[in-house]
Design a protein around this motif. Sequence first.
Motif, PDB file in Angstrom:
ATOM      1  N   THR A 201      10.567   9.545 -16.610  1.00 47.27           N
ATOM      2  CA  THR A 201      11.157   8.413 -16.211  1.00 47.27           C
ATOM      3  C   THR A 201      11.924   8.865 -14.670  1.00 47.27           C
ATOM      4  OG1 THR A 201      13.387   9.163 -17.117  1.00 47.27           O
ATOM      5  CG2 THR A 201      11.923   7.853 -18.651  1.00 47.27           C
ATOM      6  N   GLN A 202      11.838   9.876 -14.391  1.00 46.97           N
ATOM      7  CA  GLN A 202      12.306  10.007 -12.890  1.00 46.97           C
ATOM      8  C   GLN A 202      11.496   9.563 -12.025  1.00 46.97           C
ATOM      9  OE1 GLN A 202      14.554  10.782 -10.381  1.00 46.97           O
ATOM     10  NE2 GLN A 202      15.126  11.886 -12.019  1.00 46.97           N
ATOM     11  N   GLN A 203      12.212   8.745 -11.091  1.00 51.14           N
ATOM     12  CA  GLN A 203      11.497   8.021  -9.790  1.00 51.14           C
ATOM     13  C   GLN A 203      11.740   8.591  -8.459  1.00 51.14           C
ATOM     14  OE1 GLN A 203       9.272   5.392 -10.338  1.00 51.14           O
ATOM     15  NE2 GLN A 203       9.516   6.057 -12.596  1.00 51.14           N
ATOM     16  N   ASP A 204      12.614   9.616  -8.335  1.00 43.86           N
ATOM     17  CA  ASP A 204      12.908   9.927  -6.818  1.00 43.86           C
ATOM     18  C   ASP A 204      12.025  11.220  -6.938  1.00 43.86           C
ATOM     19  OD1 ASP A 204      14.149  11.576  -5.017  1.00 43.86           O
ATOM     20  OD2 ASP A 204      16.293  10.913  -5.398  1.00 43.86           O
TER      21      ASP A 204
ATOM     22  N   GLY B   5       1.010  -1.425   0.113  1.00 36.43           N
ATOM     23  CA  GLY B   5       0.098   0.089  -0.058  1.00 36.43           C
ATOM     24  C   GLY B   5       0.963   1.255   0.012  1.00 36.43           C
ATOM     25  N   ARG B   6       2.028   1.282   0.833  1.00 34.44           N
ATOM     26  CA  ARG B   6       3.019   2.218   0.748  1.00 34.44           C
ATOM     27  C   ARG B   6       3.468   2.656  -0.197  1.00 34.44           C
ATOM     28  NH1 ARG B   6       6.178   0.800   4.546  1.00 34.44           N
ATOM     29  NH2 ARG B   6       4.890   1.441   6.262  1.00 34.44           N
ATOM     30  N   GLU B   7       3.739   1.550  -1.333  1.00 37.32           N
ATOM     31  CA  GLU B   7       4.328   1.523  -2.424  1.00 37.32           C
ATOM     32  C   GLU B   7       3.678   2.228  -3.477  1.00 37.32           C
ATOM     33  OE1 GLU B   7       6.887   2.118  -5.531  1.00 37.32           O
ATOM     34  OE2 GLU B   7       7.646   1.638  -3.242  1.00 37.32           O
ATOM     35  N   GLU B   8       2.216   1.836  -3.621  1.00 39.28           N
ATOM     36  CA  GLU B   8       1.434   2.412  -4.510  1.00 39.28           C
ATOM     37  C   GLU B   8       0.910   3.729  -4.050  1.00 39.28           C
ATOM     38  OE1 GLU B   8      -2.410  -0.221  -4.195  1.00 39.28           O
ATOM     39  OE2 GLU B   8      -1.456  -2.111  -4.499  1.00 39.28           O
ATOM     40  N   GLY B   9       0.943   3.997  -2.860  1.00 42.60           N
ATOM     41  CA  GLY B   9       0.802   5.455  -2.775  1.00 42.60           C
ATOM     42  C   GLY B   9       1.816   6.441  -3.287  1.00 42.60           C
ATOM     43  N   LEU B  10       2.925   5.917  -3.069  1.00 42.36           N
ATOM     44  CA  LEU B  10       4.264   6.542  -3.602  1.00 42.36           C
ATOM     45  C   LEU B  10       4.246   6.675  -5.184  1.00 42.36           C
ATOM     46  CD1 LEU B  10       7.179   5.165  -1.317  1.00 42.36           C
ATOM     47  CD2 LEU B  10       6.306   7.519  -1.219  1.00 42.36           C
ATOM     48  N   GLN B  11       3.673   5.628  -5.591  1.00 38.89           N
ATOM     49  CA  GLN B  11       3.746   5.722  -7.247  1.00 38.89           C
ATOM     50  C   GLN B  11       2.652   6.732  -7.594  1.00 38.89           C
ATOM     51  OE1 GLN B  11       5.877   4.178  -9.277  1.00 38.89           O
ATOM     52  NE2 GLN B  11       4.643   5.092 -10.878  1.00 38.89           N
ATOM     53  N   GLU B  12       1.498   6.694  -7.046  1.00 38.38           N
ATOM     54  CA  GLU B  12       0.416   7.507  -7.234  1.00 38.38           C
ATOM     55  C   GLU B  12       0.966   9.101  -7.005  1.00 38.38           C
ATOM     56  OE1 GLU B  12      -3.671   7.627  -5.749  1.00 38.38           O
ATOM     57  OE2 GLU B  12      -3.305   5.133  -5.852  1.00 38.38           O
ATOM     58  N   GLY B  13       1.713   9.424  -5.901  1.00 36.78           N
ATOM     59  CA  GLY B  13       2.384  10.526  -5.701  1.00 36.78           C
ATOM     60  C   GLY B  13       3.251  11.039  -6.846  1.00 36.78           C
ATOM     61  N   ARG B  14       3.988  10.199  -7.270  1.00 34.68           N
ATOM     62  CA  ARG B  14       4.963  10.463  -8.304  1.00 34.68           C
ATOM     63  C   ARG B  14       4.277  11.032  -9.642  1.00 34.68           C
ATOM     64  NH1 ARG B  14       8.419   6.475  -5.795  1.00 34.68           N
ATOM     65  NH2 ARG B  14       7.329   4.769  -6.753  1.00 34.68           N
TER      66      ARG B  14
END
Length: 106
Positions: free
Chosen positions: A79-82, A43-52
Amino acid sequence: MEQLQNFIRKIKGSREMEERFMIFEEMLKEERAEGFAKGREEGREEGLQEGRSTLKETLLLFLQKFGDVPDEVLEQIQTQQDMEVLKNWMQTAFQSKTLEEFVQKM
């Protein structure tokens, strides 16, 4: 349900079976805890992906006020992930007066 309750009472009546049952209960607790932790991480990773994704979309929309965004800049943003880099680019975009100025400060 009643059969299950009777079975549990019978198991608890035997010391050896009671120990096995307690071990089994402990294993179930551990599995639930592992599943919960894994779910939280996903869930945390999905949230970060949505935020990005939202940050990238907002940045690109903002840059379009300067005109067409060059493909190289578009690709670099997409392509930036940071997250920190994306946040810095957003701040730079807000402070830039032209697209060229933004690209130079990237």
